[in-house]
Design an enzyme around this catalytic site. Sequence first.
Site, PDB file in Angstrom:
ATOM      1  N   GLU A  82     -27.067  -6.738  18.078  1.00 15.58           N
ATOM      2  CA  GLU A  82     -25.850  -7.566  18.012  1.00 15.58           C
ATOM      3  C   GLU A  82     -25.232  -7.703  19.401  1.00 15.58           C
ATOM      4  O   GLU A  82     -24.687  -8.751  19.752  1.00 15.58           O
ATOM      5  CB  GLU A  82     -24.840  -6.980  17.030  1.00 15.58           C
ATOM      6  CG  GLU A  82     -25.366  -6.784  15.602  1.00 15.58           C
ATOM      7  CD  GLU A  82     -26.036  -8.009  15.018  1.00 15.58           C
ATOM      8  OE1 GLU A  82     -25.627  -9.136  15.359  1.00 15.58           O
ATOM      9  OE2 GLU A  82     -26.996  -7.847  14.235  1.00 15.58           O
ATOM     10  N   ALA A 136     -26.062  -7.141  10.064  1.00 15.88           N
ATOM     11  CA  ALA A 136     -24.837  -7.266  10.843  1.00 15.88           C
ATOM     12  C   ALA A 136     -24.767  -8.677  11.390  1.00 15.88           C
ATOM     13  O   ALA A 136     -25.739  -9.430  11.302  1.00 15.88           O
ATOM     14  CB  ALA A 136     -24.816  -6.261  11.993  1.00 15.88           C
TER      15      ALA A 136
HETATM   16 ZN    ZN Z   1     -29.347 -11.431  15.208  1.00 18.92          ZN
END
Ligand code: ZN
Length: 838
Positions: A294, A260
Amino acid sequence: MIVVMPTLTRAEAVARAATVDVREYDVDLDLTAEGDTFRSRTVVRFAATPGASTFLEFEPVEVESMTLNGADVPPDAVAEGRVTLTGLAAENEFVASATMRYSNTGEGLHRYVDPADERVYLYQHMFINNAGRVLPSFDQPDLKASFRVSVTAPDGWLVATNAEVVTSGDGRWEFGRTKPISTYLATLIAGPYHVRTDEHDGIPLALYCRAALAEHLDAEADELFTVTRQCLDRYHEMFDIRYPFGHYQQAFAPEFNFGAMEYPGLVVFRDEFIYRSAVTESERENRANVIAHEMAHMWFGDLVTMAWWDDLWLNESFAEYLGTRVTAEATRFPDTWTTFAMQRKAWGLRADQHPSTHPVAPAEVADTDQALLNFDGISYAKGAAVLRQLVAWVGDEAFRSGLNEHFAAHAYGNATLADLLGALSKAGGRDLSGWADLWLRRAQVNTLRAEVTRAGATYAEVAVVQTAPERYPTLRPHRIGIGLFDRTADGSVVRRATVHAELDPERDGGRTVIAGLAGEPVADLLLVNDGDLTYGKIRLDEASAAAVPAVLPLLTDSLARAVLWAATLDAVVDGESPVAELVTLVLAALPVETEVVIVEDVLRATRGLVDRYAAPETRPAALELVAQAADRLLAASEPGGSRQLAAARGLIGATVETARLRGWLAGEGVPAELTVDADLRWLIVYRLAVLGAVGREEIDAEFERDRSATGEQWAARCRAARPDADAKAAAWAAIIGDASLSNRLTEVTAAGFWQPEQLGLLAPYVPRYFAEMPQMMRVRSGMSAERTAALAYPDVVVAPETRRLAAELLARDDLDPILRRVVQDADDDLGRALAARF
Ligand SMILES: [Zn+2]
C-alpha cells in the site's frame, strides 16, 4: 433492494475529460441520523467548455436541492445513477444536498454494527465506480481534484480522512484540503475507533481499529509501526520524491473487501490483520508485505495515477513487485520472494490460463465492469513477475532512475504505459517497446522445459525448450537461471552452480542450448528458473523429475524448494501427474519442511487437489495421507512455533478423527504449547460441523463464548457447512437472496456451503446454482457479487453434468458479465479436474 450500478465506459470518460476540468470538492456529511441513511451536501467547482453539458455520478435516496451556478437544477436531472448538467459556464459551481444510503457490500459508505458491543463503524470505499453513493462526482481516475471534508458525527466518534484534521469538537470535524487526487482515492473512517499514534522522520503516524480490538491493536502496534518506519525509510532511499501526503495513517476496518486500499494519507486494511489468536510467521510476513504494497501505491497510483483502467497493472503490478521487494530488503521478513514463487505466482498462472485471460496491460478496457474483473492474478502477480524479469533485463539502476523520472514528470497527474516505457527505455539506453509488446500486450504463459542428453556421467547437451499454447503462440525472451544441485556426503542437496542464460526466440527459435553445461558432471537435480527470475510454467528433464521425491526433502535452498513445489503442483493441475503421486510426495517431504509458507501452501493446494482431482472412492484414503503428513509434521515441530500451528491447522482440516478433535476442544491430548485459542477452536468446530459431529446448538454455544465479529463469521460458516437439509436450505436462501446480509457474512456462508463429504445432500443445489445465480447478481453488486458467485460455485461436484449446466448458462445472451467470467473460469478448472480423473 435491487442494485442499479451504472458503469462508465472508456469513451464516456474520454469525452468527459475533454469537456471538464475539476478543481475541488467541498463535502459535508451528517452521520447523526439513525437507520440506514446519511446526509451529504457537496459543492463541486469545475471548469468546462462553455455551453456544453456533462454528468456526474450521483445515487441519492432523495434530493433536497441542487443548483448549478445559483440556478435550480430540476429533480428529474437525476436518473440511473447520474445527474445531467446542461448549459455549463467556463467556471461552474454545482451544489447538491441529498439523503444517501449506507451500504453493506463494502462499496460507498459501508456501515457495520459490531456484534461484540453493538457499536457502529463506517468506512468509505469509492473504488471502482462508487463515488456517487456518497457524493455527486466526476468519478474517473484522470479527473483529479482537491477534497475538503467536514463531518457531523455522533458523540464519542472519531473521524479521520485523507487530510489532517483542522478543528474538532462537539461532534463537528473539519479537515484540511487534500492535494489533487482521483475520486476513487478519497476516503474516511468514522465511529468509536481506537487510536494509537507515533511519529517518524517528521511524518505523523496513526493506527485505528474497532474498540473491541483495542487490546489486540495495542499488542501489535509495535510491529506495525516498526514495519511502517522501515518501509518509509526504504522508499525514501529508492525514490527522489519524499512521501507526498502529509501524515501516514493506517486504519483496520470491518468487512473490507480487499486486503487493503491505498488511500493517500489513510490506508484502510481489513481488520482480520489485527490478530486476536496465534498466527504464523508467514501471516505476519504477509501483513508486512501488504503494508509495503500500500505504501508503494503512494507513489505508484496516488502521486502518479493511471489515466484510465487500461493501466490498472501500472498500479498493482508495481505495488506487488515493490511491496515484495521492500519487505525483503527492509523488514525482518527476508524470504518474501519464496512466498511469491510459491503462492502469488500460482495465482497468476491460474488466471493466465483461464478462458478470461488478458494481457497484463490490455490495449483498451471498455468500461468499469471490465476493469473490476481485471483485478486478478494477472494484474497483480503475473505483472509483478514480469517486472522482476524486466529488472533482470534492464538492470536495477536503470529501473530505479527510470521510475524517478516517471514520478517527476507526472506528479499529481496521470500517466500511461507509453509514458513509463519511455522513461525506462531512456534510463536503460535500451528500447523496451518490443519487450513490452511480447510481455505486456500478449496474454498467456510459456512452458519452459529442460531437455538433457548425457555422455556417460556428464552432460552432452542441456537445452531449454520454450512452447506456447496453440491459441497464444507467442514465444518470449527470458533471462533465467539453470541450477545444478548435488547430494552431499551429509545427505543434503545443495547448489553446485547456477548458469544464467538468455532464451532468445528470434535467435534460437523455441530451443536454446545452454552454453557451458556440456561436459559438466550430471547433477542430481537440474532446476530450470533457479532463482525464480522469470514467469513461466516450469517442467524438469526426465531424470530430474524422477529424482524429485528423493531430492526435495533434502534440498537446503528454500526458494529452490518453492520453485520445485510450484512446478510439481502445476503438473498435477494440468493432469500430467496423478494426485496420488503428489500425496505420496507430501507425506515424504512435508514433515521435514522448515519454511512455514511452503508448509501452509502445500497443505492448502494439496487439499484442494485431493477434493477435486481424486475420484470419490479414492478421496478418503488420499485425504488420510494428507492428515498423516500434517500429523508427522506436528510431531516434528518445535512446540509453540509457527510450523506447529500450520501443521495443527492442516491436520484439523483433513482428519476424520472427531474424538481427537473434541478432545482438543476440551483441552485433552493437545500438543505441548499449542494454544487452542478462539480461532483454532473455531477451525475445529468447523471441521466437526463438516463431518456432522456438531449440531446447531453447539455452534450457537461457541458463538456465545466468542461473541465477536470473527465469531459471528465463523458461526455462519459452520452453520452452512453442516450436512443437514434444513441448514443447507437456509444457507442457500441467504446466499441467493438475502440483501440484508453483509458482503462478509454472505462470503463465509458461501465458503462453508459446498463440501466434498456431502455430495449426495448437495446434488440438488448444482442445477440451482445455474438457475438462481443470475438472480443473486441483481441483489449484490461489484466485488461482493463476484466473490459470492465464485465461492458458491459447485466446484467439488466434478461431473459432466456440472459442465453441461455451465455451458447452458453461458449460452444465454443476457448473462451479467461478472457472472459470465466467474462461470467460464470455474468451469475451465472443473474441466481440468474432470479430465485428470479419467
Ligand atoms: Zn494494490
